[in-house]
Design an enzyme around this catalytic site. Structure first.
Site, short mmCIF file in Angstrom:
data_model
loop_
_atom_site.label_atom_id
_atom_site.label_comp_id
_atom_site.label_asym_id
_atom_site.label_seq_id
_atom_site.Cartn_x
_atom_site.Cartn_y
_atom_site.Cartn_z
N SER A 139 0.96 -1.12 0.29
CA SER A 139 0.27 0.13 0.12
C SER A 139 0.79 0.97 -0.21
O SER A 139 2.16 1.26 -0.39
CB SER A 139 -1.13 0.13 1.56
N TYR A 153 -5.15 7.48 -6.48
CA TYR A 153 -3.66 6.82 -6.34
C TYR A 153 -4.61 6.27 -4.58
O TYR A 153 -4.14 5.33 -4.15
CB TYR A 153 -2.57 7.94 -6.30
#
Length: 241
Positions: A139, A153
Protein backbone atom coordinates in the site's frame (compact mmCIF):
# COMPACT_ATOMS: atom_id res chain seq x y z
CA UNK A 1 14.46 -15.93 8.08
CA UNK A 2 15.18 -18.60 5.49
CA UNK A 3 12.81 -19.12 2.57
CA UNK A 4 14.74 -22.10 1.27
CA UNK A 5 12.61 -24.41 -0.83
CA UNK A 6 9.72 -21.94 -1.11
CA UNK A 7 8.29 -20.31 -4.21
CA UNK A 8 7.47 -16.60 -4.29
CA UNK A 9 5.57 -14.47 -6.81
CA UNK A 10 6.29 -10.74 -6.90
CA UNK A 11 3.98 -8.70 -9.13
CA UNK A 12 5.54 -5.59 -10.61
CA UNK A 13 8.92 -7.10 -9.78
CA UNK A 14 10.99 -5.58 -12.57
CA UNK A 15 11.90 -2.26 -10.95
CA UNK A 16 11.91 -0.14 -7.81
CA UNK A 17 10.55 -1.69 -4.64
CA UNK A 18 9.35 -4.75 -6.54
CA UNK A 19 12.84 -5.52 -7.80
CA UNK A 20 14.32 -5.10 -4.32
CA UNK A 21 11.69 -7.47 -2.93
CA UNK A 22 12.33 -10.09 -5.61
CA UNK A 23 16.09 -10.01 -5.08
CA UNK A 24 15.78 -10.06 -1.29
CA UNK A 25 13.42 -13.05 -1.28
CA UNK A 26 15.83 -14.85 -3.62
CA UNK A 27 18.71 -14.09 -1.28
CA UNK A 28 16.69 -15.78 1.47
CA UNK A 29 16.47 -18.91 -0.68
CA UNK A 30 13.11 -18.55 -2.44
CA UNK A 31 12.58 -19.42 -6.09
CA UNK A 32 11.17 -16.14 -7.40
CA UNK A 33 8.74 -15.38 -10.21
CA UNK A 34 9.33 -11.82 -11.39
CA UNK A 35 6.09 -10.53 -12.88
CA UNK A 36 6.04 -7.63 -15.30
CA UNK A 37 3.56 -6.03 -17.71
CA UNK A 38 5.65 -4.30 -20.38
CA UNK A 39 9.29 -4.05 -19.25
CA UNK A 40 10.60 -7.44 -20.40
CA UNK A 41 14.22 -6.26 -20.55
CA UNK A 42 14.09 -4.93 -16.98
CA UNK A 43 12.49 -8.17 -15.74
CA UNK A 44 15.18 -10.21 -17.52
CA UNK A 45 17.82 -8.08 -15.84
CA UNK A 46 16.36 -8.88 -12.41
CA UNK A 47 16.26 -12.60 -13.22
CA UNK A 48 19.86 -12.54 -14.45
CA UNK A 49 21.00 -10.76 -11.29
CA UNK A 50 19.28 -13.35 -9.11
CA UNK A 51 20.69 -16.30 -11.06
CA UNK A 52 24.18 -14.79 -11.09
CA UNK A 53 24.00 -14.56 -7.30
CA UNK A 54 23.14 -18.25 -7.10
CA UNK A 55 19.37 -18.00 -6.86
CA UNK A 56 16.46 -19.25 -8.94
CA UNK A 57 14.09 -16.98 -10.86
CA UNK A 58 12.00 -16.64 -13.97
CA UNK A 59 10.16 -13.70 -15.51
CA UNK A 60 6.48 -13.99 -16.41
CA UNK A 61 4.56 -11.36 -18.33
CA UNK A 62 1.04 -10.74 -17.02
CA UNK A 63 -1.20 -7.69 -16.75
CA UNK A 64 -2.62 -8.02 -13.24
CA UNK A 65 -5.65 -5.95 -14.17
CA UNK A 66 -6.77 -8.88 -16.34
CA UNK A 67 -8.05 -11.95 -14.45
CA UNK A 68 -6.97 -14.35 -17.21
CA UNK A 69 -3.41 -13.02 -17.04
CA UNK A 70 -3.32 -13.46 -13.27
CA UNK A 71 -4.49 -17.06 -13.60
CA UNK A 72 -1.78 -17.68 -16.20
CA UNK A 73 0.84 -16.13 -13.92
CA UNK A 74 0.01 -18.61 -11.17
CA UNK A 75 -0.24 -21.51 -13.62
CA UNK A 76 3.21 -20.80 -15.08
CA UNK A 77 4.62 -20.46 -11.58
CA UNK A 78 3.28 -23.87 -10.59
CA UNK A 79 4.57 -25.44 -13.80
CA UNK A 80 8.16 -24.31 -13.12
CA UNK A 81 8.53 -24.05 -9.34
CA UNK A 82 5.34 -25.53 -7.82
CA UNK A 83 2.57 -23.77 -5.94
CA UNK A 84 3.64 -20.51 -4.30
CA UNK A 85 4.20 -20.19 -0.59
CA UNK A 86 4.65 -16.41 -0.81
CA UNK A 87 2.78 -13.87 -2.94
CA UNK A 88 3.66 -10.18 -2.92
CA UNK A 89 1.07 -7.98 -4.65
CA UNK A 90 3.32 -5.05 -5.47
CA UNK A 91 2.28 -3.91 -8.97
CA UNK A 92 1.01 -0.34 -8.97
CA UNK A 93 0.89 2.96 -10.80
CA UNK A 94 1.02 6.51 -9.49
CA UNK A 95 -0.51 9.79 -10.61
CA UNK A 96 -0.59 13.22 -8.98
CA UNK A 97 -3.66 15.22 -10.00
CA UNK A 98 -6.26 17.30 -8.24
CA UNK A 99 -9.71 15.73 -8.24
CA UNK A 100 -11.06 18.44 -10.53
CA UNK A 101 -8.33 17.64 -13.07
CA UNK A 102 -8.56 13.85 -12.88
CA UNK A 103 -10.02 12.41 -16.07
CA UNK A 104 -12.15 9.29 -16.33
CA UNK A 105 -9.18 7.62 -18.02
CA UNK A 106 -6.84 8.61 -15.16
CA UNK A 107 -9.21 7.15 -12.60
CA UNK A 108 -9.80 3.93 -14.54
CA UNK A 109 -6.07 3.36 -15.09
CA UNK A 110 -5.17 3.83 -11.44
CA UNK A 111 -7.97 1.67 -10.09
CA UNK A 112 -7.50 -1.00 -12.77
CA UNK A 113 -3.93 -1.67 -11.65
CA UNK A 114 -3.84 -0.70 -7.97
CA UNK A 115 -7.27 -1.87 -6.82
CA UNK A 116 -8.54 -4.40 -9.36
CA UNK A 117 -5.07 -5.75 -10.09
CA UNK A 118 -4.32 -6.26 -6.41
CA UNK A 119 -7.76 -7.77 -5.81
CA UNK A 120 -7.32 -10.27 -8.66
CA UNK A 121 -3.84 -11.16 -7.38
CA UNK A 122 -5.09 -11.66 -3.83
CA UNK A 123 -8.06 -13.67 -5.08
CA UNK A 124 -5.84 -16.08 -6.99
CA UNK A 125 -3.39 -16.21 -4.10
CA UNK A 126 -6.26 -17.19 -1.78
CA UNK A 127 -6.98 -20.10 -4.10
CA UNK A 128 -3.42 -21.18 -4.83
CA UNK A 129 -1.06 -20.35 -1.94
CA UNK A 130 0.08 -23.29 0.13
CA UNK A 131 -1.33 -23.69 3.62
CA UNK A 132 0.88 -21.83 6.07
CA UNK A 133 1.89 -19.38 3.34
CA UNK A 134 2.38 -15.63 3.31
CA UNK A 135 0.57 -12.94 1.33
CA UNK A 136 1.79 -9.34 1.36
CA UNK A 137 0.20 -6.39 -0.46
CA UNK A 138 1.99 -3.09 -0.96
CA UNK A 139 0.00 0.00 0.00
CA UNK A 140 1.39 3.45 0.86
CA UNK A 141 1.97 5.54 3.93
CA UNK A 142 0.12 8.27 2.07
CA UNK A 143 -3.22 6.86 3.19
CA UNK A 144 -2.35 8.16 6.69
CA UNK A 145 -1.46 11.64 5.46
CA UNK A 146 -3.20 14.63 3.87
CA UNK A 147 -1.93 14.57 0.29
CA UNK A 148 -3.55 17.08 -2.09
CA UNK A 149 -3.53 15.72 -5.61
CA UNK A 150 -3.44 12.11 -4.53
CA UNK A 151 -7.12 11.24 -4.20
CA UNK A 152 -7.35 8.58 -6.92
CA UNK A 153 -4.05 6.96 -6.01
CA UNK A 154 -4.69 7.01 -2.27
CA UNK A 155 -8.26 5.80 -2.76
CA UNK A 156 -7.00 2.81 -4.72
CA UNK A 157 -4.49 1.99 -1.99
CA UNK A 158 -7.10 2.42 0.72
CA UNK A 159 -9.03 -0.34 -1.04
CA UNK A 160 -5.95 -2.55 -0.88
CA UNK A 161 -5.76 -2.13 2.88
CA UNK A 162 -9.38 -3.25 3.25
CA UNK A 163 -8.78 -6.29 1.03
CA UNK A 164 -5.92 -7.30 3.33
CA UNK A 165 -7.94 -6.98 6.53
CA UNK A 166 -10.74 -9.12 5.12
CA UNK A 167 -8.56 -11.78 3.53
CA UNK A 168 -6.54 -12.21 6.73
CA UNK A 169 -9.68 -13.51 8.46
CA UNK A 170 -10.79 -15.59 5.49
CA UNK A 171 -7.48 -17.49 5.30
CA UNK A 172 -6.69 -17.79 9.00
CA UNK A 173 -7.94 -21.39 9.24
CA UNK A 174 -5.27 -22.37 6.72
CA UNK A 175 -2.58 -20.60 8.78
CA UNK A 176 -1.93 -18.18 5.92
CA UNK A 177 -1.00 -14.67 7.00
CA UNK A 178 -2.07 -11.62 5.01
CA UNK A 179 -0.49 -8.23 5.65
CA UNK A 180 0.06 -4.88 4.00
CA UNK A 181 3.30 -2.92 3.91
CA UNK A 182 3.00 0.84 3.47
CA UNK A 183 6.21 2.47 2.28
CA UNK A 184 6.75 6.13 2.97
CA UNK A 185 8.75 8.42 0.71
CA UNK A 186 11.09 5.95 -0.98
CA UNK A 187 13.87 6.57 -3.49
CA UNK A 188 12.44 5.04 -6.66
CA UNK A 189 11.50 6.34 -10.10
CA UNK A 190 7.92 6.70 -8.84
CA UNK A 191 8.93 9.38 -6.30
CA UNK A 192 8.46 12.86 -7.81
CA UNK A 193 11.51 15.08 -7.35
CA UNK A 194 9.43 17.70 -5.52
CA UNK A 195 8.63 15.20 -2.76
CA UNK A 196 12.21 14.16 -1.92
CA UNK A 197 13.10 17.09 0.33
CA UNK A 198 9.53 17.24 1.62
CA UNK A 199 9.59 13.56 2.57
CA UNK A 200 13.04 13.75 4.12
CA UNK A 201 11.92 16.66 6.27
CA UNK A 202 8.98 14.67 7.65
CA UNK A 203 11.08 11.73 8.84
CA UNK A 204 12.96 11.87 12.14
CA UNK A 205 15.86 10.33 10.18
CA UNK A 206 15.80 13.36 7.84
CA UNK A 207 16.01 11.29 4.66
CA UNK A 208 13.81 9.27 2.35
CA UNK A 209 13.86 5.50 2.49
CA UNK A 210 15.40 2.99 0.11
CA UNK A 211 13.70 0.19 -1.77
CA UNK A 212 15.94 -2.27 0.05
CA UNK A 213 14.70 -1.08 3.45
CA UNK A 214 11.12 -1.73 2.38
CA UNK A 215 12.10 -5.11 0.94
CA UNK A 216 13.57 -6.19 4.28
CA UNK A 217 10.20 -5.54 5.96
CA UNK A 218 8.44 -7.62 3.30
CA UNK A 219 11.00 -10.41 3.68
CA UNK A 220 10.29 -10.56 7.40
CA UNK A 221 6.53 -10.82 6.81
CA UNK A 222 7.24 -13.61 4.29
CA UNK A 223 9.20 -15.60 6.86
CA UNK A 224 8.11 -18.25 9.34
CA UNK A 225 9.06 -15.85 12.16
CA UNK A 226 6.13 -13.59 11.20
CA UNK A 227 3.47 -16.24 11.75
CA UNK A 228 1.76 -14.29 14.53
CA UNK A 229 1.25 -11.17 12.40
CA UNK A 230 -1.80 -11.01 10.17
CA UNK A 231 -4.28 -8.38 9.05
CA UNK A 232 -1.72 -5.66 9.78
CA UNK A 233 -0.66 -2.57 7.87
CA UNK A 234 3.04 -2.22 8.60
CA UNK A 235 4.25 1.34 8.12
CA UNK A 236 7.69 1.31 6.48
CA UNK A 237 8.14 5.05 6.26
CA UNK A 238 10.97 6.01 8.56
CA UNK A 239 8.64 7.22 11.30
CA UNK A 240 6.44 9.43 9.12
CA UNK A 241 3.16 7.61 9.73
Amino acid sequence: MSLQGKTAIVTGGSRGIGRAIAETLAQRGASVVVNYTLSSSAASEVVQAIVKAGGKAIAVQADVSKPADVKRLFAETEKVFGKPAVVVANAGVYAQKAIAETTDEDFDNIFSVNAKGTFFTLREAARQVQDGGRIVAISTGGTKLFMPGGAAYLGSKGAVEQFVRTLAYELAQRQITVNAVSPGFTETDMLPDKFRDFGAGMSPFKRVGTAQEVAEVVAFLASSEAGWLTGQNVQAGGGIA
